[in-house]
Scaffold this motif. Sequence first.
Motif, PDB file in Angstrom:
ATOM      1  N   GLY A  61       0.809  -1.210   0.000  1.00  0.00           N
ATOM      2  CA  GLY A  61       0.000   0.000   0.000  1.00  0.00           C
ATOM      3  C   GLY A  61       0.844   1.261   0.000  1.00  0.00           C
ATOM      4  N   PHE A  62       2.087   1.151  -0.475  1.00  0.00           N
ATOM      5  CA  PHE A  62       2.996   2.298  -0.550  1.00  0.00           C
ATOM      6  C   PHE A  62       2.787   3.035  -1.867  1.00  0.00           C
ATOM      7  N   PRO A  63       3.051   4.341  -1.878  1.00  0.00           N
ATOM      8  CA  PRO A  63       3.043   5.042  -3.164  1.00  0.00           C
ATOM      9  C   PRO A  63       4.226   4.532  -3.997  1.00  0.00           C
ATOM     10  N   ASN A  64       3.975   4.275  -5.265  1.00  0.00           N
ATOM     11  CA  ASN A  64       5.040   3.764  -6.126  1.00  0.00           C
ATOM     12  C   ASN A  64       5.607   4.903  -6.959  1.00  0.00           C
ATOM     13  N   LYS A  65       6.751   5.408  -6.537  1.00  0.00           N
ATOM     14  CA  LYS A  65       7.441   6.480  -7.256  1.00  0.00           C
ATOM     15  C   LYS A  65       8.693   5.936  -7.933  1.00  0.00           C
ATOM     16  N   ILE A  66       8.717   4.642  -8.171  1.00  0.00           N
ATOM     17  CA  ILE A  66       9.884   3.987  -8.746  1.00  0.00           C
ATOM     18  C   ILE A  66       9.716   3.923 -10.256  1.00  0.00           C
ATOM     19  N   GLU A  67      10.649   4.535 -10.953  1.00  0.00           N
ATOM     20  CA  GLU A  67      10.605   4.548 -12.407  1.00  0.00           C
ATOM     21  C   GLU A  67      11.469   3.421 -12.970  1.00  0.00           C
ATOM     22  N   ASN A  68      11.021   2.830 -14.045  1.00  0.00           N
ATOM     23  CA  ASN A  68      11.785   1.802 -14.764  1.00  0.00           C
ATOM     24  C   ASN A  68      12.253   0.667 -13.861  1.00  0.00           C
ATOM     25  N   MET A  69      11.350   0.105 -13.086  1.00  0.00           N
ATOM     26  CA  MET A  69      11.707  -0.986 -12.193  1.00  0.00           C
ATOM     27  C   MET A  69      12.090  -2.222 -13.014  1.00  0.00           C
ATOM     28  N   THR A  70      13.212  -2.806 -12.679  1.00  0.00           N
ATOM     29  CA  THR A  70      13.695  -3.981 -13.396  1.00  0.00           C
ATOM     30  C   THR A  70      12.925  -5.221 -12.956  1.00  0.00           C
ATOM     31  N   LYS A  71      13.163  -6.334 -13.646  1.00  0.00           N
ATOM     32  CA  LYS A  71      12.531  -7.600 -13.279  1.00  0.00           C
ATOM     33  C   LYS A  71      13.211  -8.227 -12.072  1.00  0.00           C
ATOM     34  N   ASN A  72      14.500  -8.020 -11.928  1.00  0.00           N
ATOM     35  CA  ASN A  72      15.258  -8.602 -10.816  1.00  0.00           C
ATOM     36  C   ASN A  72      15.166  -7.690  -9.602  1.00  0.00           C
ATOM     37  N   VAL A  73      14.064  -7.840  -8.877  1.00  0.00           N
ATOM     38  CA  VAL A  73      13.784  -6.976  -7.733  1.00  0.00           C
ATOM     39  C   VAL A  73      13.555  -7.816  -6.480  1.00  0.00           C
ATOM     40  N   VAL A  74      14.146  -7.348  -5.390  1.00  0.00           N
ATOM     41  CA  VAL A  74      13.909  -7.932  -4.075  1.00  0.00           C
ATOM     42  C   VAL A  74      13.560  -6.795  -3.130  1.00  0.00           C
ATOM     43  N   TYR A  75      12.571  -7.030  -2.292  1.00  0.00           N
ATOM     44  CA  TYR A  75      12.159  -6.046  -1.290  1.00  0.00           C
ATOM     45  C   TYR A  75      12.403  -6.630   0.092  1.00  0.00           C
ATOM     46  N   ILE A  76      13.132  -5.904   0.903  1.00  0.00           N
ATOM     47  CA  ILE A  76      13.361  -6.341   2.285  1.00  0.00           C
ATOM     48  C   ILE A  76      12.138  -5.939   3.094  1.00  0.00           C
TER      49      ILE A  76
ATOM     50  N   THR B 153      18.130  -5.518  -7.927  1.00  0.00           N
ATOM     51  CA  THR B 153      17.924  -4.229  -7.291  1.00  0.00           C
ATOM     52  C   THR B 153      17.153  -4.516  -6.013  1.00  0.00           C
ATOM     53  N   ILE B 154      17.637  -3.977  -4.904  1.00  0.00           N
ATOM     54  CA  ILE B 154      17.052  -4.280  -3.600  1.00  0.00           C
ATOM     55  C   ILE B 154      16.446  -3.005  -3.004  1.00  0.00           C
ATOM     56  N   TYR B 155      15.189  -3.102  -2.601  1.00  0.00           N
ATOM     57  CA  TYR B 155      14.479  -1.990  -1.977  1.00  0.00           C
ATOM     58  C   TYR B 155      14.224  -2.311  -0.510  1.00  0.00           C
ATOM     59  N   SER B 156      14.165  -1.271   0.298  1.00  0.00           N
ATOM     60  CA  SER B 156      13.858  -1.424   1.713  1.00  0.00           C
ATOM     61  C   SER B 156      13.197  -0.145   2.198  1.00  0.00           C
ATOM     62  N   CYS B 157      12.077  -0.279   2.877  1.00  0.00           N
ATOM     63  CA  CYS B 157      11.350   0.873   3.399  1.00  0.00           C
ATOM     64  C   CYS B 157      11.559   0.925   4.907  1.00  0.00           C
ATOM     65  N   ILE B 158      11.986   2.085   5.400  1.00  0.00           N
ATOM     66  CA  ILE B 158      12.348   2.218   6.807  1.00  0.00           C
ATOM     67  C   ILE B 158      11.683   3.457   7.403  1.00  0.00           C
ATOM     68  N   ASN B 159      11.179   3.323   8.606  1.00  0.00           N
ATOM     69  CA  ASN B 159      10.605   4.450   9.333  1.00  0.00           C
ATOM     70  C   ASN B 159      11.717   5.467   9.619  1.00  0.00           C
ATOM     71  N   VAL B 160      11.417   6.758   9.466  1.00  0.00           N
ATOM     72  CA  VAL B 160      12.434   7.800   9.652  1.00  0.00           C
ATOM     73  C   VAL B 160      13.019   7.810  11.065  1.00  0.00           C
ATOM     74  N   ASN B 161      12.304   7.244  12.020  1.00  0.00           N
ATOM     75  CA  ASN B 161      12.796   7.215  13.401  1.00  0.00           C
ATOM     76  C   ASN B 161      13.693   6.016  13.700  1.00  0.00           C
ATOM     77  N   ASN B 162      13.824   5.105  12.756  1.00  0.00           N
ATOM     78  CA  ASN B 162      14.642   3.919  12.968  1.00  0.00           C
ATOM     79  C   ASN B 162      16.076   4.196  12.504  1.00  0.00           C
ATOM     80  N   ILE B 163      16.758   5.029  13.250  1.00  0.00           N
ATOM     81  CA  ILE B 163      18.107   5.488  12.901  1.00  0.00           C
ATOM     82  C   ILE B 163      19.096   4.326  12.764  1.00  0.00           C
ATOM     83  N   PRO B 164      19.097   3.324  13.660  1.00  0.00           N
ATOM     84  CA  PRO B 164      20.045   2.218  13.478  1.00  0.00           C
ATOM     85  C   PRO B 164      19.866   1.495  12.142  1.00  0.00           C
TER      86      PRO B 164
END
Length: 113
Positions: free
Chosen positions: A20-35, A65-76
């Motif tokens: 349910g994230f906004p998708n602002k990713i242009e030209n996403m490749t087929k070889n994609v992994v999301y953490i 290509t590896i994507y990861s979404c992180i909360n801005v407060n999760n500094i570590p």
Amino acid sequence: MFQRGYIAVYQGNDFCEIEGFPNKIENMTKNVVYIWEVVTRKEFMGRGIAKKLLAYVLDKFNNYTIYSCINVNNIPSIRLHEKYDFKELYRFEEKEDNKIKQQIMFVKNNDER
């Protein structure tokens, strides 16, 4: 229950839709992994477990290509991802339980090797 920690990954380029994230990713490749998440049990935090888990994923999916979404407060977690050359792609807000959470989408382009 997991021993000390775990990492969950999703292979596929429809993760924004699933999460349910906004998708602002242009030209996403087929070889994609999301953490999906990196979790370390509280009593084992600070012992390099998340670092080893992330290194494992980077090695296993070295042509992806590896994507990861992180909360801005999760500094570590942000620092760990930046240490492995993840770059901020975009920020967005997510509403969860009547609270607004600010998120950062990170990307690491391994498919260019």
